[in-house]
Design an enzyme around this catalytic site. Structure first.
Site, PDB file in Angstrom:
ATOM      1  N   VAL A  88       1.198  -1.198   0.211  1.00 27.21           N
ATOM      2  CA  VAL A  88      -0.316  -0.079   0.095  1.00 27.21           C
ATOM      3  C   VAL A  88       0.304   1.339   0.226  1.00 27.21           C
ATOM      4  CG1 VAL A  88      -2.215  -1.213   1.518  1.00 27.21           C
ATOM      5  CG2 VAL A  88      -0.300  -0.163   2.821  1.00 27.21           C
ATOM      6  N   HIS A 104      -4.227  -4.298  -3.193  1.00 26.28           N
ATOM      7  CA  HIS A 104      -4.722  -3.846  -1.486  1.00 26.28           C
ATOM      8  C   HIS A 104      -4.705  -2.684  -0.994  1.00 26.28           C
ATOM      9  CE1 HIS A 104      -3.217  -8.389  -1.258  1.00 26.28           C
ATOM     10  NE2 HIS A 104      -3.530  -8.119  -1.345  1.00 26.28           N
ATOM     11  N   GLY A 169       9.661 -10.511  -2.477  1.00 25.97           N
ATOM     12  CA  GLY A 169       9.340 -10.475  -1.709  1.00 25.97           C
ATOM     13  C   GLY A 169       8.302 -10.525  -0.814  1.00 25.97           C
TER      14      GLY A 169
HETATM   15  N1  APR Z   1      13.897  -8.580   0.510  1.00 21.49           N
HETATM   16  C1  APR Z   1      13.755  -8.994  -0.289  1.00 21.49           C
HETATM   17  N2  APR Z   1      12.431 -10.640   0.578  1.00 21.49           N
HETATM   18  C2  APR Z   1      12.161  -9.804   1.550  1.00 21.49           C
HETATM   19  C3  APR Z   1      13.019  -9.373   2.231  1.00 21.49           C
HETATM   20  C4  APR Z   1      14.289  -8.211   1.556  1.00 21.49           C
HETATM   21  N3  APR Z   1      14.730  -7.633   2.555  1.00 21.49           N
HETATM   22  N4  APR Z   1      12.895  -9.070   3.796  1.00 21.49           N
HETATM   23  C5  APR Z   1      11.926 -10.154   3.826  1.00 21.49           C
HETATM   24  N5  APR Z   1      11.581 -10.235   2.739  1.00 21.49           N
HETATM   25  C6  APR Z   1      10.452 -11.371   2.567  1.00 21.49           C
HETATM   26  C7  APR Z   1       9.825 -12.992   3.367  1.00 21.49           C
HETATM   27  O1  APR Z   1      11.266 -13.288   3.492  1.00 21.49           O
HETATM   28  C8  APR Z   1       8.852 -12.812   2.963  1.00 21.49           C
HETATM   29  O2  APR Z   1       8.638 -14.767   2.158  1.00 21.49           O
HETATM   30  O3  APR Z   1       8.764 -10.596   2.079  1.00 21.49           O
HETATM   31  C9  APR Z   1       8.432 -12.005   2.438  1.00 21.49           C
HETATM   32  C10 APR Z   1       7.007 -10.982   3.466  1.00 21.49           C
HETATM   33  O4  APR Z   1       5.910 -11.669   3.070  1.00 21.49           O
HETATM   34  P1  APR Z   1       4.472 -11.323   3.930  1.00 21.49           P
HETATM   35  O5  APR Z   1       5.159 -10.108   5.681  1.00 21.49           O
HETATM   36  O6  APR Z   1       3.341 -12.207   4.327  1.00 21.49           O
HETATM   37  O7  APR Z   1       3.916  -9.685   3.245  1.00 21.49           O
HETATM   38  P2  APR Z   1       3.301 -10.318   2.025  1.00 21.49           P
HETATM   39  O8  APR Z   1       3.135 -11.116   0.953  1.00 21.49           O
HETATM   40  O9  APR Z   1       3.350  -8.911   1.037  1.00 21.49           O
HETATM   41  O10 APR Z   1       1.733 -10.106   2.210  1.00 21.49           O
HETATM   42  C11 APR Z   1       1.139  -9.769   1.707  1.00 21.49           C
HETATM   43  O11 APR Z   1      -0.707  -9.767   3.145  1.00 21.49           O
HETATM   44  O12 APR Z   1      -1.264  -9.035   5.519  1.00 21.49           O
HETATM   45  C12 APR Z   1      -1.537  -9.038   4.488  1.00 21.49           C
HETATM   46  O13 APR Z   1      -2.631  -6.831   2.580  1.00 21.49           O
HETATM   47  C13 APR Z   1      -1.314  -7.643   3.244  1.00 21.49           C
HETATM   48  O14 APR Z   1      -0.461  -7.394   1.340  1.00 21.49           O
HETATM   49  C14 APR Z   1      -0.522  -8.205   2.460  1.00 21.49           C
HETATM   50  C15 APR Z   1      -0.603  -9.307   2.236  1.00 21.49           C
END
Ligand code: APR
Length: 226
Positions: A88, A104, A169
């Site tokens: 977001v 989202h 990510g």
């Molecule tokens: N570079 C790349 N990836 C990374 C880094 C980094 N520096 N640091 C962490 N990660 C990875 C983690 O290993 C993990 O796989 O980013 C990912 C984050 O996962 P989530 O926290 O689950 O985020 P996301 O997948 O975007 O969540 C999806 O969930 O809460 C809802 O709406 C919200 O859009 C969000 C959705």
């Protein structure tokens, strides 16, 4: 021109200083996501929800895009690039990406609780008593858990036209976003950049187990030299 679709998640913005959702014992800035990101939370604890997103908005205005966001812009020299982000934040836009679809919602927008199509730019706090033109409370322009994802259909259509898919990510745990990979044509090359990649292996998938600011520029360089 070949089309590259990028599906980004919270990890791409981690090195800009924005916390991911699931890396910190399942808590997001100290909260269970359902406590702050659901219609029930909005009904039962509006002040907490408003303050939570106000903090996120203030924090966003203090951070900058990182090398991963910037590298994706360079891809536009040679490809048609469509970013589909679960984030977001506006870091893809600030880096300079031309086509960004937010699955989202967007922190820097507010919308009416009376008419979901009444959306406006909003950079300040949203407070109780901030009304739309119909005199109804404004809410964050965020897709909360349990709500429809109106941008899913256009996102799926982009995926169906992809020549290359880059995923970066994301924990691939939240649907329908994680299901977008099923819309890309069979055999479409895929790059997955994440220090803890969570995806089923298959022959056209290249996994880069690195942080975004290192892994994304490497993939971009490879694609620009092809
Ligand atoms: N570079 C790349 N990836 C990374 C880094 C980094 N520096 N640091 C962490 N990660 C990875 C983690 O290993 C993990 O796989 O980013 C990912 C984050 O996962 P989530 O926290 O689950 O985020 P996301 O997948 O975007 O969540 C999806 O969930 O809460 C809802 O709406 C919200 O859009 C969000 C959705």
């Amino acid at each position: 021109m070949k089309k590259i679709v990028v599906l980004s998640g919270a990890g791409i913005s981690a090195e800009s200083g924005l916390k991911t959702f699931r890396d910190d014992n399942g808590l997001w800035e100290g909260h269970n996501v359902m406590e702050v990101a659901s219609p029930i939370a909005w009904e039962n604890n509006r002040e907490l929800v408003l303050e939570f997103y106000n903090q996120r908005r203030r924090q966003l205005l203090e951070v900058e895009p990182n090398a991963a966001h910037r590298a994706l812009v360079a891809l536009e020299e040679k490809y048609e690039v469509q970013i589909i982000t679960q984030n977001v934040d506006d870091l893809h836009e600030r880096a300079g990406s031309s086509n960004v679809l937010h699955l989202h919602g967007e922190l820097l927008k507010a919308r009416s609780t009376f008419d979901e199509n009444l959306v406006m730019d909003w950079r300040n706090d949203i407070k109780s008593g901030d009304f739309c033109e119909h005199h109804m409370q404004l809410r964050p322009h965020i897709v909360w858990f349990g709500e429809a994802v109106p941008m899913f259909q256009p996102a799926a259509e982009h995926c169906a036209m992809a020549d290359v898919l880059i995923i970066v990510g994301t924990s691939m745990q939240v649907y329908p976003a994680a299901g977008l990979v099923d819309f890309v044509p069979q055999g479409c090359p895929m790059y997955f950049i994440d220090p803890k990649p969570n995806i089923r292996e298959h022959s056209s998938l290249h996994i880069i187990s690195k942080k975004a600011a290192e892994g994304v520029p490497q993939v971009v360089e490879r694609l620009l030299s092809q």
